[in-house]
Design a protein around this motif. Structure first.
Motif, mmCIF file in Angstrom:
data_model
loop_
_atom_site.group_PDB
_atom_site.id
_atom_site.type_symbol
_atom_site.label_atom_id
_atom_site.label_comp_id
_atom_site.label_asym_id
_atom_site.label_seq_id
_atom_site.Cartn_x
_atom_site.Cartn_y
_atom_site.Cartn_z
ATOM 1 N N GLN A 51 0.843 -1.188 0.000
ATOM 2 C CA GLN A 51 0.000 0.000 0.000
ATOM 3 C C GLN A 51 0.874 1.232 0.000
ATOM 4 O OE1 GLN A 51 -3.611 0.027 0.135
ATOM 5 N NE2 GLN A 51 -3.209 2.155 -0.436
ATOM 6 N N VAL A 52 0.476 2.221 -0.815
ATOM 7 C CA VAL A 52 1.128 3.523 -0.817
ATOM 8 C C VAL A 52 0.086 4.556 -0.419
ATOM 9 C CG1 VAL A 52 2.371 5.248 -2.162
ATOM 10 C CG2 VAL A 52 2.743 2.812 -2.614
ATOM 11 N N GLN B 239 -3.577 10.711 4.854
ATOM 12 C CA GLN B 239 -4.626 9.768 4.486
ATOM 13 C C GLN B 239 -4.819 8.744 5.601
ATOM 14 O OE1 GLN B 239 -3.250 8.343 0.549
ATOM 15 N NE2 GLN B 239 -5.079 9.344 -0.295
ATOM 16 N N SER B 240 -5.987 8.137 5.577
ATOM 17 C CA SER B 240 -6.261 7.079 6.556
ATOM 18 C C SER B 240 -6.449 5.758 5.825
ATOM 19 C CB SER B 240 -7.516 7.416 7.359
ATOM 20 O OG SER B 240 -8.641 7.473 6.498
ATOM 21 N N PRO C 74 4.938 9.891 7.237
ATOM 22 C CA PRO C 74 6.078 9.173 6.647
ATOM 23 C C PRO C 74 6.786 8.249 7.644
ATOM 24 C CG PRO C 74 6.062 11.425 5.877
ATOM 25 C CD PRO C 74 4.978 11.332 6.919
ATOM 26 N N SER C 75 6.740 8.589 8.926
ATOM 27 C CA SER C 75 7.372 7.745 9.946
ATOM 28 C C SER C 75 6.679 6.389 10.100
ATOM 29 C CB SER C 75 7.385 8.457 11.295
ATOM 30 O OG SER C 75 6.060 8.720 11.723
ATOM 31 N N GLN C 76 5.508 6.257 9.516
ATOM 32 C CA GLN C 76 4.786 4.993 9.577
ATOM 33 C C GLN C 76 5.089 4.079 8.398
ATOM 34 O OE1 GLN C 76 0.854 6.885 10.281
ATOM 35 N NE2 GLN C 76 0.807 5.729 12.213
ATOM 36 N N ARG D 247 3.415 -4.283 3.317
ATOM 37 C CA ARG D 247 4.460 -3.268 3.143
ATOM 38 C C ARG D 247 3.786 -1.932 2.847
ATOM 39 N NH1 ARG D 247 9.901 -3.450 2.331
ATOM 40 N NH2 ARG D 247 9.824 -5.721 2.240
ATOM 41 N N LEU D 248 3.937 -0.988 3.758
ATOM 42 C CA LEU D 248 3.271 0.309 3.665
ATOM 43 C C LEU D 248 4.295 1.412 3.437
ATOM 44 C CD1 LEU D 248 0.690 2.085 4.016
ATOM 45 C CD2 LEU D 248 1.309 2.253 6.426
#
Lengths: 108, 113
Positions: free
Chosen positions: B11-12, B17-18, B83-85, B109-110
């Motif tokens: 996922q990108v 966004q949620s 971005p830290s997630q 993978r996010l």
């Protein structure tokens, strides 16, 4: 602060050699797990060590646990390329806590 | 048995966004948990659940919500992605508690841009 320390963090070795990965932890845990992770894959359970002095073996891998020393070892005998992976230990002082992993690369 | 399944695999997201990462298991395990894996950091526990209706925080819960309405499902929600997630997320389950051997899903993978 709870610490689970693995060493080495990276190991490159030749086929046929023996080596040991160490897992030290800083608090009481009545069990310890070893997992294997191949690149891009999930974690696979290798060993569950439930008591002091426990020793388990599967193939070329042997794991042991010394709860008094707060130390577990994962010994590799006559390494083969297929054992190349990242190996994690995990302890359970209430919640399961993982070490940072040992990346093992076995050269043919 | 399918074991532990996770969707999506990749996922990108854009910042802010949620989204919800799905996790399901068909082994009737009581205990389920979410981890994130970052390079050089091992696995870190985000949230866990000891049964339907019961959840608790792990090491790194900030920015994530969970709920457990059924034994089988344990979704992880990112309310406002940062971005830290960016990480690989693993769901795991075991029989009764975190003391037992855990079975891991294939991972998500996010990437957060």
């Amino acid at each position: 602060e709870l610490k689970v320390e693995q060493n080495p963090l990276f190991l490159s070795m030749q086929e046929g050699k023996n080596y040991t990965i160490y897992c030290n932890y800083s608090t009481t845990s009545d069990r310890l797990y070893w997992y294997r992770q191949d690149p891009g894959k999930s974690l696979e359970s290798l060993f569950v060590l439930l008591s002091n002095g426990a020793v388990k073996q599967e193939g070329r891998l042997m794991a042991s646990l010394d709860t008094k020393a707060r130390l577990s070892t994962l010994h590799i005998t006559a390494a083969v390329h297929d054992l190349s992976a990242t190996y994690f230990c995990a302890v359970v002082p209430g919640k399961i806590i993982f070490g940072k992993g040992t990346r093992l690369h076995i050269l043919p | 048995n399918a074991g532990v399944t996770q969707t999506p695999k990749f996922q990108v997201l854009k910042t802010g966004q949620s989204m919800t990462l799905q996790c399901a298991q068909d082994m009737n395990h009581e205990y389920m948990s979410w981890y994130r894996q970052d390079p050089g950091m091992g696995l870190r526990l985000i949230h866990y659940s000891v049964g339907a209706g019961i959840t608790d925080q792990g090491e790194v819960p900030n920015g994530y919500n969970v709920s457990r309405s059924t034994t089988e499902d344990f979704p992880l929600r990112l309310l406002s992605a940062a971005p830290s997630q960016t990480s690989v997320y693993f769901c795991a389950s075991s029989w009764t508690s975190g003391y037992n051997e855990q079975f891991f899903g294939p991972g998500t993978r996010l990437t957060v841009l």
